[in-house]
Enzyme design. Structure first.
Site, mmCIF file in Angstrom:
data_model
loop_
_atom_site.group_PDB
_atom_site.id
_atom_site.type_symbol
_atom_site.label_atom_id
_atom_site.label_comp_id
_atom_site.label_asym_id
_atom_site.label_seq_id
_atom_site.Cartn_x
_atom_site.Cartn_y
_atom_site.Cartn_z
ATOM 1 C CB SER A 124 -5.304 -53.254 -14.456
ATOM 2 O OG SER A 124 -6.284 -53.912 -15.210
ATOM 3 C CB THR A 126 -5.255 -56.303 -17.315
ATOM 4 O OG1 THR A 126 -4.961 -56.899 -18.565
ATOM 5 C CG2 THR A 126 -4.091 -55.436 -16.894
ATOM 6 C CE1 TYR A 148 -3.133 -49.875 -18.839
ATOM 7 C CE2 TYR A 148 -4.410 -51.908 -18.819
ATOM 8 C CZ TYR A 148 -4.094 -50.691 -18.261
ATOM 9 O OH TYR A 148 -4.738 -50.291 -17.107
ATOM 10 C CE LYS A 152 -1.790 -49.697 -15.448
ATOM 11 N NZ LYS A 152 -1.561 -48.463 -14.727
ATOM 12 N NE ARG A 291 -12.980 -56.473 -26.179
ATOM 13 C CZ ARG A 291 -13.240 -55.533 -25.271
ATOM 14 N NH1 ARG A 291 -13.514 -54.301 -25.676
ATOM 15 N NH2 ARG A 291 -13.254 -55.792 -23.988
HETATM 16 P P1 NAD Z 1 -7.106 -41.496 -17.682
HETATM 17 O O1 NAD Z 1 -6.479 -41.608 -19.021
HETATM 18 O O2 NAD Z 1 -8.425 -40.817 -17.579
HETATM 19 O O3 NAD Z 1 -6.105 -40.795 -16.665
HETATM 20 C C1 NAD Z 1 -4.714 -40.930 -16.767
HETATM 21 C C2 NAD Z 1 -4.107 -39.534 -16.718
HETATM 22 O O4 NAD Z 1 -2.676 -39.643 -16.827
HETATM 23 C C3 NAD Z 1 -4.565 -38.653 -17.881
HETATM 24 O O5 NAD Z 1 -5.081 -37.442 -17.348
HETATM 25 C C4 NAD Z 1 -3.289 -38.410 -18.698
HETATM 26 O O6 NAD Z 1 -3.291 -37.125 -19.291
HETATM 27 C C5 NAD Z 1 -2.194 -38.602 -17.671
HETATM 28 N N1 NAD Z 1 -0.894 -39.054 -18.191
HETATM 29 C C6 NAD Z 1 -0.635 -40.127 -18.986
HETATM 30 N N2 NAD Z 1 0.682 -40.211 -19.227
HETATM 31 C C7 NAD Z 1 1.278 -39.190 -18.550
HETATM 32 C C8 NAD Z 1 2.620 -38.761 -18.396
HETATM 33 N N3 NAD Z 1 3.635 -39.365 -19.027
HETATM 34 N N4 NAD Z 1 2.867 -37.679 -17.627
HETATM 35 C C9 NAD Z 1 1.858 -37.026 -17.000
HETATM 36 N N5 NAD Z 1 0.572 -37.386 -17.112
HETATM 37 C C10 NAD Z 1 0.286 -38.458 -17.881
HETATM 38 O O7 NAD Z 1 -7.202 -42.982 -17.091
HETATM 39 P P2 NAD Z 1 -7.991 -43.527 -15.813
HETATM 40 O O8 NAD Z 1 -9.110 -44.365 -16.305
HETATM 41 O O9 NAD Z 1 -8.258 -42.430 -14.879
HETATM 42 O O10 NAD Z 1 -6.903 -44.522 -15.240
HETATM 43 C C11 NAD Z 1 -5.987 -44.107 -14.233
HETATM 44 C C12 NAD Z 1 -5.004 -45.241 -13.978
HETATM 45 O O11 NAD Z 1 -5.734 -46.412 -13.591
HETATM 46 C C13 NAD Z 1 -4.178 -45.637 -15.208
HETATM 47 O O12 NAD Z 1 -2.873 -45.951 -14.779
HETATM 48 C C14 NAD Z 1 -4.892 -46.886 -15.704
HETATM 49 O O13 NAD Z 1 -4.009 -47.746 -16.386
HETATM 50 C C15 NAD Z 1 -5.371 -47.522 -14.400
HETATM 51 N N6 NAD Z 1 -6.538 -48.382 -14.585
HETATM 52 C C16 NAD Z 1 -7.638 -47.882 -15.209
HETATM 53 C C17 NAD Z 1 -8.729 -48.721 -15.412
HETATM 54 C C18 NAD Z 1 -9.958 -48.205 -16.134
HETATM 55 O O14 NAD Z 1 -10.764 -49.022 -16.592
HETATM 56 N N7 NAD Z 1 -10.176 -46.912 -16.246
HETATM 57 C C19 NAD Z 1 -8.693 -50.048 -14.970
HETATM 58 C C20 NAD Z 1 -7.556 -50.513 -14.313
HETATM 59 C C21 NAD Z 1 -6.469 -49.664 -14.129
HETATM 60 C C1 UD1 Z 2 -10.938 -53.826 -20.325
HETATM 61 C C2 UD1 Z 2 -9.484 -53.886 -20.701
HETATM 62 C C3 UD1 Z 2 -8.667 -54.338 -19.507
HETATM 63 C C4 UD1 Z 2 -8.932 -53.455 -18.285
HETATM 64 C C5 UD1 Z 2 -10.431 -53.497 -18.008
HETATM 65 C C6 UD1 Z 2 -10.815 -52.623 -16.833
HETATM 66 C C7 UD1 Z 2 -9.590 -54.437 -23.089
HETATM 67 C C8 UD1 Z 2 -9.355 -55.490 -24.132
HETATM 68 N N1 UD1 Z 2 -9.342 -54.789 -21.820
HETATM 69 O O1 UD1 Z 2 -11.357 -55.127 -20.152
HETATM 70 O O2 UD1 Z 2 -7.289 -54.295 -19.789
HETATM 71 O O3 UD1 Z 2 -8.212 -53.927 -17.173
HETATM 72 O O4 UD1 Z 2 -11.145 -53.037 -19.164
HETATM 73 O O5 UD1 Z 2 -10.909 -51.320 -17.216
HETATM 74 O O6 UD1 Z 2 -9.946 -53.306 -23.392
HETATM 75 N N2 UD1 Z 2 -18.202 -55.621 -24.481
HETATM 76 C C9 UD1 Z 2 -19.161 -55.767 -25.468
HETATM 77 N N3 UD1 Z 2 -19.322 -54.751 -26.365
HETATM 78 C C10 UD1 Z 2 -18.590 -53.601 -26.320
HETATM 79 C C11 UD1 Z 2 -17.618 -53.464 -25.300
HETATM 80 C C12 UD1 Z 2 -17.443 -54.495 -24.400
HETATM 81 O O7 UD1 Z 2 -19.843 -56.794 -25.542
HETATM 82 O O8 UD1 Z 2 -18.787 -52.721 -27.174
HETATM 83 C C13 UD1 Z 2 -18.048 -56.704 -23.489
HETATM 84 C C14 UD1 Z 2 -16.668 -57.328 -23.463
HETATM 85 O O9 UD1 Z 2 -16.593 -58.399 -24.387
HETATM 86 C C15 UD1 Z 2 -16.563 -57.768 -21.996
HETATM 87 C C16 UD1 Z 2 -17.382 -56.717 -21.240
HETATM 88 O O10 UD1 Z 2 -18.230 -56.123 -22.216
HETATM 89 O O11 UD1 Z 2 -17.177 -59.023 -21.816
HETATM 90 C C17 UD1 Z 2 -16.530 -55.640 -20.610
HETATM 91 O O12 UD1 Z 2 -15.672 -55.078 -21.592
HETATM 92 P P1 UD1 Z 2 -14.717 -53.834 -21.275
HETATM 93 O O13 UD1 Z 2 -15.513 -52.725 -20.720
HETATM 94 O O14 UD1 Z 2 -13.921 -53.552 -22.498
HETATM 95 O O15 UD1 Z 2 -13.780 -54.353 -20.085
HETATM 96 P P2 UD1 Z 2 -12.814 -55.631 -20.010
HETATM 97 O O16 UD1 Z 2 -13.028 -56.548 -21.137
HETATM 98 O O17 UD1 Z 2 -12.965 -56.190 -18.655
#
Ligand code: NAD
Ligand code: UD1
Length: 337
Positions: A124, A126, A148, A152, A291
Protein backbone atom coordinates in the site's frame (compact mmCIF):
# COMPACT_ATOMS: atom_id res chain seq x y z
CA UNK A 1 -0.28 -24.73 -13.64
CA UNK A 2 -2.55 -22.69 -11.39
CA UNK A 3 -2.31 -19.33 -9.67
CA UNK A 4 -3.28 -19.35 -5.99
CA UNK A 5 -5.16 -16.17 -5.09
CA UNK A 6 -5.31 -15.59 -1.33
CA UNK A 7 -8.17 -13.28 -0.36
CA UNK A 8 -9.69 -13.97 -3.77
CA UNK A 9 -13.30 -13.35 -2.70
CA UNK A 10 -12.43 -9.86 -1.37
CA UNK A 11 -12.81 -6.54 -3.19
CA UNK A 12 -9.56 -6.42 -5.17
CA UNK A 13 -9.11 -10.20 -5.20
CA UNK A 14 -12.47 -10.86 -6.88
CA UNK A 15 -11.78 -8.32 -9.63
CA UNK A 16 -8.35 -9.83 -10.20
CA UNK A 17 -9.79 -13.36 -10.39
CA UNK A 18 -12.21 -12.15 -13.10
CA UNK A 19 -9.37 -10.67 -15.14
CA UNK A 20 -7.29 -13.85 -14.69
CA UNK A 21 -10.14 -16.14 -15.77
CA UNK A 22 -10.99 -13.91 -18.74
CA UNK A 23 -7.35 -14.18 -19.72
CA UNK A 24 -7.62 -17.99 -19.72
CA UNK A 25 -5.53 -18.58 -16.60
CA UNK A 26 -6.24 -21.31 -14.08
CA UNK A 27 -7.10 -20.01 -10.61
CA UNK A 28 -7.46 -21.47 -7.13
CA UNK A 29 -8.85 -19.19 -4.41
CA UNK A 30 -8.24 -19.44 -0.68
CA UNK A 31 -10.17 -17.18 1.67
CA UNK A 32 -11.47 -17.57 5.23
CA UNK A 33 -14.43 -15.29 4.38
CA UNK A 34 -13.75 -13.05 7.40
CA UNK A 35 -14.38 -10.01 5.19
CA UNK A 36 -16.11 -11.43 2.11
CA UNK A 37 -19.00 -13.64 1.10
CA UNK A 38 -19.26 -16.99 -0.63
CA UNK A 39 -21.77 -15.64 -3.19
CA UNK A 40 -18.90 -13.71 -4.78
CA UNK A 41 -17.99 -17.01 -6.45
CA UNK A 42 -21.40 -17.11 -8.20
CA UNK A 43 -20.94 -13.53 -9.33
CA UNK A 44 -17.48 -14.37 -10.72
CA UNK A 45 -19.07 -17.27 -12.61
CA UNK A 46 -21.83 -15.02 -14.00
CA UNK A 47 -19.22 -12.62 -15.38
CA UNK A 48 -16.71 -15.13 -16.72
CA UNK A 49 -18.82 -18.24 -17.35
CA UNK A 50 -16.19 -20.19 -15.44
CA UNK A 51 -16.11 -22.09 -12.16
CA UNK A 52 -13.20 -21.42 -9.90
CA UNK A 53 -11.79 -23.83 -7.36
CA UNK A 54 -12.30 -22.45 -3.86
CA UNK A 55 -10.91 -23.40 -0.45
CA UNK A 56 -12.44 -21.87 2.66
CA UNK A 57 -9.32 -21.86 4.80
CA UNK A 58 -7.39 -19.54 7.06
CA UNK A 59 -3.78 -18.60 6.33
CA UNK A 60 -3.19 -19.04 10.05
CA UNK A 61 -3.86 -22.78 9.55
CA UNK A 62 -0.58 -23.99 8.04
CA UNK A 63 -1.79 -27.57 7.44
CA UNK A 64 -4.78 -26.33 5.44
CA UNK A 65 -2.59 -24.10 3.27
CA UNK A 66 -0.01 -26.82 2.74
CA UNK A 67 -2.81 -29.17 1.63
CA UNK A 68 -3.89 -26.70 -1.06
CA UNK A 69 -0.37 -26.78 -2.52
CA UNK A 70 -0.31 -30.60 -2.30
CA UNK A 71 -3.67 -30.93 -4.08
CA UNK A 72 -2.98 -28.44 -6.88
CA UNK A 73 -0.17 -27.65 -9.27
CA UNK A 74 0.41 -24.10 -8.07
CA UNK A 75 3.06 -22.13 -9.91
CA UNK A 76 2.56 -18.67 -8.44
CA UNK A 77 0.64 -16.80 -5.75
CA UNK A 78 -1.15 -13.47 -5.61
CA UNK A 79 -1.40 -12.59 -1.95
CA UNK A 80 -4.32 -10.31 -1.06
CA UNK A 81 -5.48 -11.95 2.18
CA UNK A 82 -5.12 -9.66 5.14
CA UNK A 83 -6.96 -7.31 7.45
CA UNK A 84 -6.97 -3.72 6.20
CA UNK A 85 -8.85 -1.32 8.49
CA UNK A 86 -6.39 1.29 9.77
CA UNK A 87 -8.48 2.38 12.78
CA UNK A 88 -9.18 -1.20 13.85
CA UNK A 89 -5.47 -1.99 13.60
CA UNK A 90 -4.76 0.71 16.19
CA UNK A 91 -7.40 -0.80 18.52
CA UNK A 92 -6.37 -4.44 17.90
CA UNK A 93 -2.67 -4.48 16.99
CA UNK A 94 -2.10 -8.11 18.02
CA UNK A 95 -4.92 -9.27 15.75
CA UNK A 96 -3.41 -7.38 12.80
CA UNK A 97 0.18 -8.49 13.38
CA UNK A 98 -0.88 -12.09 13.91
CA UNK A 99 -3.25 -12.30 10.95
CA UNK A 100 -1.16 -10.43 8.40
CA UNK A 101 2.36 -11.45 9.43
CA UNK A 102 1.79 -15.02 10.65
CA UNK A 103 -0.55 -15.60 7.72
CA UNK A 104 2.17 -14.51 5.29
CA UNK A 105 4.82 -16.62 7.04
CA UNK A 106 2.59 -19.69 6.81
CA UNK A 107 1.91 -18.98 3.16
CA UNK A 108 5.56 -18.49 2.22
CA UNK A 109 6.58 -21.62 4.18
CA UNK A 110 3.95 -23.66 2.32
CA UNK A 111 5.22 -22.15 -0.93
CA UNK A 112 8.86 -22.96 -0.13
CA UNK A 113 8.00 -26.51 1.04
CA UNK A 114 6.17 -27.14 -2.23
CA UNK A 115 8.65 -25.51 -4.59
CA UNK A 116 6.53 -22.47 -5.49
CA UNK A 117 8.67 -19.33 -5.55
CA UNK A 118 6.68 -16.63 -7.32
CA UNK A 119 4.55 -14.17 -5.39
CA UNK A 120 2.79 -10.89 -6.09
CA UNK A 121 2.03 -9.03 -2.86
CA UNK A 122 -0.59 -6.37 -2.09
CA UNK A 123 1.24 -3.55 -0.41
CA UNK A 124 0.00 0.00 0.00
CA UNK A 125 1.01 3.61 -0.48
CA UNK A 126 0.69 3.76 3.29
CA UNK A 127 4.35 2.53 3.45
CA UNK A 128 5.44 6.02 2.29
CA UNK A 129 4.07 7.57 5.50
CA UNK A 130 3.92 11.34 5.04
CA UNK A 131 5.87 11.68 1.77
CA UNK A 132 8.48 14.42 1.44
CA UNK A 133 6.97 15.43 -1.93
CA UNK A 134 4.57 14.25 -4.63
CA UNK A 135 4.42 12.44 -6.98
CA UNK A 136 5.86 9.53 -5.00
CA UNK A 137 8.56 7.32 -6.49
CA UNK A 138 9.33 3.78 -5.35
CA UNK A 139 12.68 4.78 -3.82
CA UNK A 140 11.17 7.37 -1.46
CA UNK A 141 11.83 6.83 2.29
CA UNK A 142 9.49 4.35 3.97
CA UNK A 143 7.70 4.82 7.29
CA UNK A 144 4.39 3.94 8.86
CA UNK A 145 1.95 5.49 11.29
CA UNK A 146 -0.23 2.56 12.36
CA UNK A 147 -0.10 -1.24 12.88
CA UNK A 148 -1.82 -1.94 9.54
CA UNK A 149 0.85 0.01 7.65
CA UNK A 150 3.54 -1.62 9.77
CA UNK A 151 2.34 -5.10 8.71
CA UNK A 152 2.62 -4.05 5.05
CA UNK A 153 6.16 -2.78 5.52
CA UNK A 154 7.18 -5.83 7.57
CA UNK A 155 5.84 -8.18 4.91
CA UNK A 156 7.72 -6.25 2.21
CA UNK A 157 10.91 -6.77 4.25
CA UNK A 158 10.17 -10.46 4.96
CA UNK A 159 9.71 -11.09 1.24
CA UNK A 160 12.93 -9.21 0.42
CA UNK A 161 14.82 -11.34 2.97
CA UNK A 162 13.39 -14.51 1.45
CA UNK A 163 14.79 -13.43 -1.93
CA UNK A 164 18.18 -12.75 -0.33
CA UNK A 165 18.18 -16.24 1.16
CA UNK A 166 17.08 -17.90 -2.08
CA UNK A 167 17.60 -15.92 -5.30
CA UNK A 168 15.29 -18.25 -7.23
CA UNK A 169 12.29 -16.44 -5.72
CA UNK A 170 10.45 -13.83 -7.71
CA UNK A 171 8.68 -11.22 -5.58
CA UNK A 172 6.59 -8.41 -7.00
CA UNK A 173 5.49 -5.84 -4.45
CA UNK A 174 2.60 -3.71 -5.71
CA UNK A 175 1.99 -0.55 -3.70
CA UNK A 176 -1.63 0.37 -4.36
CA UNK A 177 -2.86 3.91 -4.13
CA UNK A 178 -6.65 4.36 -3.58
CA UNK A 179 -8.69 1.65 -5.33
CA UNK A 180 -12.32 2.55 -6.10
CA UNK A 181 -14.91 1.67 -8.76
CA UNK A 182 -16.31 -1.77 -9.51
CA UNK A 183 -16.63 -4.23 -12.36
CA UNK A 184 -18.80 -2.61 -15.03
CA UNK A 185 -21.30 -5.49 -14.86
CA UNK A 186 -22.25 -4.25 -11.38
CA UNK A 187 -21.99 -7.87 -10.17
CA UNK A 188 -18.90 -7.42 -7.97
CA UNK A 189 -17.75 -4.41 -6.00
CA UNK A 190 -16.69 -3.14 -2.60
CA UNK A 191 -18.94 -4.19 0.28
CA UNK A 192 -17.58 -2.55 3.42
CA UNK A 193 -18.86 -3.78 6.78
CA UNK A 194 -20.72 -1.12 8.75
CA UNK A 195 -20.09 2.58 8.19
CA UNK A 196 -17.45 3.05 5.47
CA UNK A 197 -14.17 4.74 6.49
CA UNK A 198 -12.98 5.48 2.99
CA UNK A 199 -14.12 8.40 0.89
CA UNK A 200 -15.76 6.88 -2.18
CA UNK A 201 -17.84 4.21 -0.39
CA UNK A 202 -19.12 6.98 1.91
CA UNK A 203 -19.97 9.31 -0.99
CA UNK A 204 -21.87 6.48 -2.68
CA UNK A 205 -24.02 6.02 0.44
CA UNK A 206 -24.69 9.77 0.77
CA UNK A 207 -25.71 10.08 -2.88
CA UNK A 208 -28.03 7.06 -2.56
CA UNK A 209 -29.73 8.61 0.47
CA UNK A 210 -28.45 6.19 3.11
CA UNK A 211 -26.50 8.94 4.91
CA UNK A 212 -27.41 12.61 5.09
CA UNK A 213 -24.07 14.15 4.23
CA UNK A 214 -20.36 13.59 3.83
CA UNK A 215 -18.03 15.00 6.48
CA UNK A 216 -15.06 16.49 4.64
CA UNK A 217 -12.11 16.02 6.96
CA UNK A 218 -10.39 19.41 6.84
CA UNK A 219 -10.10 22.20 4.24
CA UNK A 220 -6.81 23.67 5.42
CA UNK A 221 -4.43 21.21 3.79
CA UNK A 222 -1.67 22.42 1.53
CA UNK A 223 -3.56 21.50 -1.67
CA UNK A 224 -5.32 23.39 -4.47
CA UNK A 225 -8.63 23.65 -2.56
CA UNK A 226 -7.48 22.80 0.97
CA UNK A 227 -8.97 19.27 1.01
CA UNK A 228 -6.87 16.10 0.97
CA UNK A 229 -5.52 14.93 -2.38
CA UNK A 230 -5.25 11.21 -3.32
CA UNK A 231 -4.59 9.02 -6.34
CA UNK A 232 -7.83 7.12 -7.03
CA UNK A 233 -7.49 4.11 -9.29
CA UNK A 234 -10.15 1.91 -10.90
CA UNK A 235 -10.09 -1.54 -9.29
CA UNK A 236 -10.10 -3.21 -12.73
CA UNK A 237 -6.97 -1.27 -13.71
CA UNK A 238 -5.44 -2.36 -10.43
CA UNK A 239 -6.46 -5.97 -11.10
CA UNK A 240 -4.78 -5.86 -14.51
CA UNK A 241 -1.50 -4.80 -12.93
CA UNK A 242 -1.39 -8.21 -11.22
CA UNK A 243 -1.51 -10.03 -14.56
CA UNK A 244 1.43 -7.94 -15.79
CA UNK A 245 3.32 -8.63 -12.56
CA UNK A 246 2.73 -12.38 -12.96
CA UNK A 247 4.04 -12.26 -16.53
CA UNK A 248 7.16 -10.53 -15.32
CA UNK A 249 7.61 -13.01 -12.43
CA UNK A 250 7.62 -15.79 -15.01
CA UNK A 251 10.80 -14.39 -16.56
CA UNK A 252 12.74 -12.62 -13.79
CA UNK A 253 13.80 -13.48 -10.26
CA UNK A 254 14.49 -11.09 -7.37
CA UNK A 255 12.32 -8.47 -5.72
CA UNK A 256 10.75 -5.44 -7.42
CA UNK A 257 8.48 -2.69 -6.09
CA UNK A 258 5.88 -0.87 -8.17
CA UNK A 259 3.56 2.05 -7.52
CA UNK A 260 0.13 1.19 -8.85
CA UNK A 261 -1.73 4.46 -9.26
CA UNK A 262 -2.82 6.74 -12.08
CA UNK A 263 -0.40 9.55 -11.25
CA UNK A 264 -3.32 12.01 -10.93
CA UNK A 265 -4.20 13.66 -7.62
CA UNK A 266 -7.83 14.54 -6.87
CA UNK A 267 -9.02 16.42 -3.80
CA UNK A 268 -12.04 15.40 -1.72
CA UNK A 269 -14.07 18.20 -3.32
CA UNK A 270 -12.88 17.18 -6.80
CA UNK A 271 -14.26 13.71 -6.09
CA UNK A 272 -17.57 15.06 -4.80
CA UNK A 273 -17.96 17.08 -8.03
CA UNK A 274 -16.83 14.18 -10.22
CA UNK A 275 -19.37 11.86 -8.58
CA UNK A 276 -22.17 14.39 -9.02
CA UNK A 277 -21.23 14.92 -12.67
CA UNK A 278 -20.92 11.20 -13.44
CA UNK A 279 -24.21 10.24 -11.80
CA UNK A 280 -26.45 13.32 -11.78
CA UNK A 281 -26.90 12.73 -8.02
CA UNK A 282 -26.23 15.25 -5.25
CA UNK A 283 -23.58 14.74 -2.58
CA UNK A 284 -24.29 16.99 0.41
CA UNK A 285 -21.21 17.72 2.47
CA UNK A 286 -19.97 19.66 5.48
CA UNK A 287 -16.42 20.65 6.31
CA UNK A 288 -15.33 19.26 9.69
CA UNK A 289 -12.02 18.90 11.56
CA UNK A 290 -9.09 16.97 10.09
CA UNK A 291 -9.00 13.21 10.63
CA UNK A 292 -5.99 12.41 12.83
CA UNK A 293 -3.13 10.89 10.84
CA UNK A 294 -4.29 12.18 7.44
CA UNK A 295 -1.77 13.80 5.09
CA UNK A 296 -2.07 16.61 2.57
CA UNK A 297 -1.41 14.81 -0.67
CA UNK A 298 -0.49 11.32 -1.83
CA UNK A 299 -0.21 10.37 -5.48
CA UNK A 300 2.00 8.08 -7.47
CA UNK A 301 4.66 8.43 -10.05
CA UNK A 302 3.64 5.23 -11.90
CA UNK A 303 6.42 5.48 -14.53
CA UNK A 304 8.24 2.37 -13.32
CA UNK A 305 5.13 0.18 -13.66
CA UNK A 306 4.76 1.41 -17.23
CA UNK A 307 8.39 1.02 -18.20
CA UNK A 308 9.01 -2.34 -16.52
CA UNK A 309 5.59 -4.04 -16.49
CA UNK A 310 4.05 -2.31 -19.49
CA UNK A 311 1.10 -1.41 -17.25
CA UNK A 312 -0.79 1.87 -17.26
CA UNK A 313 -4.20 2.83 -15.83
CA UNK A 314 -6.88 3.11 -18.54
CA UNK A 315 -9.95 4.36 -16.70
CA UNK A 316 -10.61 7.97 -15.70
CA UNK A 317 -12.33 9.38 -12.65
CA UNK A 318 -15.68 9.62 -14.46
CA UNK A 319 -15.65 5.87 -15.18
CA UNK A 320 -14.59 5.11 -11.59
CA UNK A 321 -17.56 7.08 -10.26
CA UNK A 322 -20.02 5.61 -12.79
CA UNK A 323 -19.00 2.05 -11.97
CA UNK A 324 -19.15 2.68 -8.20
CA UNK A 325 -22.65 4.12 -8.62
CA UNK A 326 -23.75 1.21 -10.85
CA UNK A 327 -22.60 -1.32 -8.24
CA UNK A 328 -24.49 0.58 -5.52
CA UNK A 329 -27.63 0.85 -7.64
CA UNK A 330 -27.68 -2.86 -8.44
CA UNK A 331 -26.68 -3.92 -4.91
CA UNK A 332 -28.06 -1.36 -2.42
CA UNK A 333 -27.18 -3.73 0.44
CA UNK A 334 -23.92 -4.98 -1.02
CA UNK A 335 -23.86 -8.76 -1.25
CA UNK A 336 -26.57 -8.95 1.43
CA UNK A 337 -26.67 -11.64 4.11
P1 NAD B 1 -10.80 -7.30 1.39
O1 NAD B 1 -10.98 -7.29 2.86
O2 NAD B 1 -12.00 -7.06 0.54
O3 NAD B 1 -10.13 -8.66 0.93
C1 NAD B 1 -9.22 -9.36 1.73
C2 NAD B 1 -9.69 -10.81 1.79
O4 NAD B 1 -8.78 -11.56 2.63
C3 NAD B 1 -11.07 -10.96 2.43
O5 NAD B 1 -11.89 -11.71 1.54
C4 NAD B 1 -10.82 -11.73 3.73
O6 NAD B 1 -11.90 -12.59 4.04
C5 NAD B 1 -9.52 -12.46 3.43
N1 NAD B 1 -8.68 -12.78 4.60
C6 NAD B 1 -8.23 -11.93 5.56
N2 NAD B 1 -7.47 -12.60 6.44
C7 NAD B 1 -7.41 -13.89 6.02
C8 NAD B 1 -6.77 -15.05 6.50
N3 NAD B 1 -6.06 -15.06 7.64
N4 NAD B 1 -6.92 -16.21 5.81
C9 NAD B 1 -7.65 -16.25 4.68
N5 NAD B 1 -8.29 -15.18 4.18
C10 NAD B 1 -8.17 -14.01 4.84
O7 NAD B 1 -9.66 -6.23 1.06
P2 NAD B 1 -9.21 -5.62 -0.35
O8 NAD B 1 -9.62 -4.19 -0.37
O9 NAD B 1 -9.61 -6.51 -1.44
O10 NAD B 1 -7.64 -5.63 -0.14
C11 NAD B 1 -6.84 -6.72 -0.60
C12 NAD B 1 -5.41 -6.48 -0.16
O11 NAD B 1 -4.95 -5.23 -0.68
C13 NAD B 1 -5.23 -6.40 1.36
O12 NAD B 1 -4.02 -7.03 1.70
C14 NAD B 1 -5.14 -4.90 1.61
O13 NAD B 1 -4.38 -4.61 2.76
C15 NAD B 1 -4.42 -4.41 0.35
N6 NAD B 1 -4.71 -3.01 0.05
C16 NAD B 1 -6.00 -2.60 -0.05
C17 NAD B 1 -6.26 -1.26 -0.31
C18 NAD B 1 -7.69 -0.76 -0.39
O14 NAD B 1 -7.90 0.45 -0.28
N7 NAD B 1 -8.68 -1.61 -0.59
C19 NAD B 1 -5.20 -0.36 -0.47
C20 NAD B 1 -3.89 -0.82 -0.39
C21 NAD B 1 -3.65 -2.17 -0.12
C1 UD1 C 1 -6.81 5.08 3.51
C2 UD1 C 1 -6.04 4.34 4.57
C3 UD1 C 1 -4.69 3.94 4.03
C4 UD1 C 1 -4.82 3.15 2.73
C5 UD1 C 1 -5.59 4.01 1.74
C6 UD1 C 1 -5.82 3.31 0.42
C7 UD1 C 1 -6.90 5.36 6.63
C8 UD1 C 1 -6.60 6.26 7.79
N1 UD1 C 1 -5.93 5.20 5.73
O1 UD1 C 1 -6.18 6.30 3.34
O2 UD1 C 1 -3.99 3.15 4.96
O3 UD1 C 1 -3.55 2.84 2.21
O4 UD1 C 1 -6.87 4.34 2.30
O5 UD1 C 1 -6.86 2.45 0.51
O6 UD1 C 1 -7.97 4.77 6.54
N2 UD1 C 1 -12.21 11.72 3.65
C9 UD1 C 1 -13.18 12.63 4.02
N3 UD1 C 1 -14.34 12.14 4.56
C10 UD1 C 1 -14.58 10.80 4.72
C11 UD1 C 1 -13.57 9.89 4.32
C12 UD1 C 1 -12.39 10.38 3.80
O7 UD1 C 1 -13.01 13.84 3.89
O8 UD1 C 1 -15.65 10.43 5.22
C13 UD1 C 1 -10.97 12.25 3.04
C14 UD1 C 1 -9.71 11.90 3.80
O9 UD1 C 1 -9.44 12.88 4.78
C15 UD1 C 1 -8.67 11.85 2.67
C16 UD1 C 1 -9.47 11.36 1.46
O10 UD1 C 1 -10.84 11.63 1.78
O11 UD1 C 1 -8.19 13.15 2.39
C17 UD1 C 1 -9.31 9.88 1.20
O12 UD1 C 1 -9.59 9.15 2.38
P1 UD1 C 1 -9.61 7.56 2.41
O13 UD1 C 1 -10.53 7.05 1.38
O14 UD1 C 1 -9.88 7.13 3.81
O15 UD1 C 1 -8.14 7.13 1.95
P2 UD1 C 1 -6.71 7.52 2.56
O16 UD1 C 1 -6.81 8.61 3.54
O17 UD1 C 1 -5.81 7.75 1.41
Amino acid sequence: MAILVTGGTGFIGSHTVVQLLNDGREVVIVDNLCNSKLCVLDRIKSITGKDVKFYKADLLDFEAIDKIFKENDIDSVIHFAGLKAVGESVQKPMLYYHNNITGTLNLTKAMADNGCKKIVFSSSATVYGNPKSVPIKEDFPLSTTNPYGETKLMIERILSDIVKSDPEWSVSILRYFNPIGAHESGLIGEDPKGIPNNLLPYIVKVASGKYDHLSVFGNDYNTHDGTGVRDYIHVVDLANAHLKALDRAAIVTGVEHFNIGTGNGYSVLDIVKAYEKATGLTVKYEIVARRPGDIDACYADPTKAYEVLGWKAQYDINKMCQDSANWQKKNPDGYGE
